[in-house]
Design a protein around this motif. Structure first.
Motif, mmCIF file in Angstrom:
data_model
loop_
_atom_site.group_PDB
_atom_site.id
_atom_site.type_symbol
_atom_site.label_atom_id
_atom_site.label_comp_id
_atom_site.label_asym_id
_atom_site.label_seq_id
_atom_site.Cartn_x
_atom_site.Cartn_y
_atom_site.Cartn_z
ATOM 1 N N VAL A 55 0.857 -1.178 0.000
ATOM 2 C CA VAL A 55 0.000 0.000 0.000
ATOM 3 C C VAL A 55 0.897 1.232 0.000
ATOM 4 C CG1 VAL A 55 -1.791 1.269 1.227
ATOM 5 C CG2 VAL A 55 -1.774 -1.234 1.303
ATOM 6 N N THR A 56 0.526 2.226 -0.767
ATOM 7 C CA THR A 56 1.311 3.468 -0.807
ATOM 8 C C THR A 56 0.373 4.656 -0.720
ATOM 9 O OG1 THR A 56 3.075 2.464 -2.124
ATOM 10 C CG2 THR A 56 2.917 4.849 -2.171
ATOM 11 N N ASN A 57 0.766 5.631 0.092
ATOM 12 C CA ASN A 57 0.045 6.898 0.093
ATOM 13 C C ASN A 57 1.056 8.033 -0.023
ATOM 14 O OD1 ASN A 57 1.090 7.305 2.681
ATOM 15 N ND2 ASN A 57 -0.832 6.731 3.700
ATOM 16 N N GLU A 58 0.648 9.230 0.258
ATOM 17 C CA GLU A 58 1.516 10.379 0.007
ATOM 18 C C GLU A 58 2.668 10.489 1.009
ATOM 19 O OE1 GLU A 58 -1.642 10.414 0.707
ATOM 20 O OE2 GLU A 58 -1.987 11.632 2.507
ATOM 21 N N VAL A 59 2.616 9.749 2.091
ATOM 22 C CA VAL A 59 3.677 9.887 3.092
ATOM 23 C C VAL A 59 4.489 8.611 3.301
ATOM 24 C CG1 VAL A 59 2.480 11.707 4.325
ATOM 25 C CG2 VAL A 59 2.143 9.332 5.022
ATOM 26 N N ALA A 60 3.945 7.449 2.950
ATOM 27 C CA ALA A 60 4.636 6.207 3.277
ATOM 28 C C ALA A 60 4.167 5.071 2.381
ATOM 29 C CB ALA A 60 4.392 5.846 4.741
ATOM 30 N N SER A 61 4.911 3.986 2.487
ATOM 31 C CA SER A 61 4.500 2.726 1.871
ATOM 32 C C SER A 61 4.483 1.654 2.949
ATOM 33 C CB SER A 61 5.460 2.320 0.752
ATOM 34 O OG SER A 61 5.403 3.217 -0.321
ATOM 35 N N LEU A 62 3.641 0.682 2.729
ATOM 36 C CA LEU A 62 3.522 -0.432 3.672
ATOM 37 C C LEU A 62 3.629 -1.725 2.883
ATOM 38 C CD1 LEU A 62 2.935 -1.480 6.523
ATOM 39 C CD2 LEU A 62 0.497 -1.254 6.030
ATOM 40 N N PHE A 63 4.582 -2.554 3.281
ATOM 41 C CA PHE A 63 4.801 -3.826 2.613
ATOM 42 C C PHE A 63 4.385 -4.957 3.544
ATOM 43 C CE2 PHE A 63 7.159 -2.147 -0.940
ATOM 44 C CZ PHE A 63 7.701 -0.964 -0.447
ATOM 45 N N ILE A 64 3.545 -5.832 3.036
ATOM 46 C CA ILE A 64 3.054 -6.956 3.832
ATOM 47 C C ILE A 64 3.259 -8.228 3.023
ATOM 48 C CG2 ILE A 64 1.081 -7.941 5.057
ATOM 49 C CD1 ILE A 64 -0.123 -5.075 5.034
ATOM 50 N N PRO A 65 4.068 -9.174 3.519
ATOM 51 C CA PRO A 65 4.290 -10.413 2.778
ATOM 52 C C PRO A 65 3.042 -11.281 2.777
ATOM 53 C CG PRO A 65 5.306 -10.540 4.929
ATOM 54 C CD PRO A 65 4.798 -9.141 4.788
ATOM 55 N N ALA A 66 3.079 -12.321 1.965
ATOM 56 C CA ALA A 66 1.908 -13.171 1.783
ATOM 57 C C ALA A 66 1.447 -13.828 3.094
ATOM 58 C CB ALA A 66 2.201 -14.245 0.734
ATOM 59 N N ASP A 67 2.384 -14.180 3.966
ATOM 60 C CA ASP A 67 1.978 -14.845 5.211
ATOM 61 C C ASP A 67 1.476 -13.850 6.259
ATOM 62 O OD1 ASP A 67 5.341 -15.503 6.554
ATOM 63 O OD2 ASP A 67 4.261 -13.643 6.197
ATOM 64 N N ARG A 68 1.661 -12.578 6.020
ATOM 65 C CA ARG A 68 1.177 -11.479 6.871
ATOM 66 C C ARG A 68 1.730 -11.532 8.288
ATOM 67 N NH1 ARG A 68 -3.700 -9.081 7.212
ATOM 68 N NH2 ARG A 68 -4.587 -10.756 8.456
ATOM 69 N N LYS A 69 2.795 -12.232 8.509
ATOM 70 C CA LYS A 69 3.358 -12.331 9.852
ATOM 71 C C LYS A 69 4.272 -11.163 10.198
ATOM 72 C CE LYS A 69 3.083 -17.376 10.075
ATOM 73 N NZ LYS A 69 1.977 -17.377 11.072
ATOM 74 N N SER A 70 4.460 -10.272 9.242
ATOM 75 C CA SER A 70 5.223 -9.069 9.520
ATOM 76 C C SER A 70 4.753 -7.984 8.558
ATOM 77 C CB SER A 70 6.721 -9.310 9.322
ATOM 78 O OG SER A 70 7.013 -9.573 7.964
ATOM 79 N N SER A 71 5.169 -6.777 8.832
ATOM 80 C CA SER A 71 4.896 -5.680 7.915
ATOM 81 C C SER A 71 6.039 -4.684 8.037
ATOM 82 C CB SER A 71 3.553 -5.013 8.232
ATOM 83 O OG SER A 71 3.530 -4.532 9.552
ATOM 84 N N THR A 72 6.281 -3.956 6.957
ATOM 85 C CA THR A 72 7.365 -2.988 6.942
ATOM 86 C C THR A 72 6.853 -1.633 6.500
ATOM 87 O OG1 THR A 72 9.038 -4.682 6.492
ATOM 88 C CG2 THR A 72 9.622 -2.402 5.985
ATOM 89 N N LEU A 73 7.029 -0.665 7.363
ATOM 90 C CA LEU A 73 6.702 0.717 7.041
ATOM 91 C C LEU A 73 7.914 1.349 6.388
ATOM 92 C CD1 LEU A 73 4.831 3.275 7.421
ATOM 93 C CD2 LEU A 73 6.123 3.686 9.528
ATOM 94 N N SER A 74 7.718 1.953 5.242
ATOM 95 C CA SER A 74 8.815 2.587 4.522
ATOM 96 C C SER A 74 8.554 4.080 4.410
ATOM 97 C CB SER A 74 8.980 1.962 3.136
ATOM 98 O OG SER A 74 10.055 2.564 2.442
ATOM 99 N N LEU A 75 9.476 4.868 4.921
ATOM 100 C CA LEU A 75 9.385 6.328 4.848
ATOM 101 C C LEU A 75 10.457 6.815 3.872
ATOM 102 C CD1 LEU A 75 9.144 7.045 8.684
ATOM 103 C CD2 LEU A 75 7.252 6.880 7.063
ATOM 104 N N PRO A 76 10.053 7.394 2.753
ATOM 105 C CA PRO A 76 11.044 7.829 1.767
ATOM 106 C C PRO A 76 11.656 9.172 2.150
ATOM 107 C CG PRO A 76 8.856 8.292 0.972
ATOM 108 C CD PRO A 76 8.678 7.603 2.297
ATOM 109 N N ARG A 77 12.939 9.303 1.996
ATOM 110 C CA ARG A 77 13.613 10.602 2.152
ATOM 111 C C ARG A 77 13.159 11.322 3.429
ATOM 112 N NH1 ARG A 77 11.839 9.891 -2.750
ATOM 113 N NH2 ARG A 77 10.052 11.271 -2.474
#
Lengths: 114, 116
Positions: A55-77
């Motif tokens: 998922v991506t919005n104007e401030v961040a992206s969120l990556f969720i693998p298929a097993d959903r046992k973790s998630s990663t918040l990505s903040l660009p720059r």
């Protein structure tokens, strides 16, 4: 109930991309994953939410693998103003048992360095 | 309209006294949540209201804690016989719909409670 685990703290220089990972091994089928940002002396503020994939919005992206046992918040720059505590939230209404809990992680304190 | 408001913003009390913390959610929001945040710690979920009903009170730390919500709006968190370990920031949040981490929570500024 889903328990979440995040790194306690992270440091980053301005302009870099920051990735914060949250583990939630016991996530339930109906749970969404939501990330919040909290500045000192303020209540948390919604950043982004997802169920699976990316998922991506104007401030961040969120990556969720298929097993959903973790998630990663990505903040660009990141900038100095991104210095805050970041929480992941997992939870939902658990029918049958009548139990309802929302589990915030303990938060990751991000310090952005000039 | 206005965001979630909480009162008082700060409360200092003596050990053994009762305190009431108030939360005014965003108008029209059906769900309301209370959290506790101790110094330097994360958010501890206390209780959730869907309308005036709290389906699960097991998150309340002890029987000294109680909460109610009336008219589907204002909520009060009451702590009886306060103890020093009750010192924390108490945060309230509301959502338009209820019951899931799916719904974006709008947080108030919190009430800082200090028990001497």
């Amino acid at each position: 109930l889903a328990k979440t685990t995040q790194p306690i703290s992270m440091d980053s220089y301005e302009g870099q991309e920051v990735n914060i990972t949250c583990s939630h091994n016991n996530i339930a089928t109906n749970d969404y994953i939501t990330w919040y940002q909290q500045f000192p002396s303020q209540g948390p503020r919604f950043i982004i939410q997802g169920y699976k994939t990316k998922v991506t919005n104007e401030v961040a992206s969120l990556f969720i693998p298929a097993d959903r046992k973790s998630s990663t918040l990505s903040l660009p720059r990141v900038s100095l103003s991104d210095t805050a505590v970041y929480y992941c939230l997992v939870g939902g209404l658990y029918s049958g048992a009548g139990s309802y809990q929302l589990t915030f992680g303990k938060g990751t304190k991000l310090s952005v360095i000039p | 309209g206005a965001g979630v408001s909480q009162s008082p913003s700060n409360k200092v009390t003596e050990k053994g006294k009762d305190v009431e913390l108030r939360c005014d959610p965003i108008s029209g929001h059906t769900a309301l949540y209370w959290y506790r945040q101790s110094l330097g710690q994360g958010l501890e979920f206390l209780i959730y209201f869907q309308g005036n009903s709290a389906p699960d009170k097991s998150g309340l730390p002890s029987d000294r804690f109680s909460a109610e919500r009336t008219g589907g709006s204002v909520s009060t968190l009451t702590i009886q016989r306060t103890q020093q370990e009750d010192s924390a920031v108490y945060l309230c949040a509301s959502t338009r719909l209820g019951g899931s981490s799916y719904n974006e929570q709008f947080f108030g500024p919190g009430t800082r409670l200090t028990v001497l």
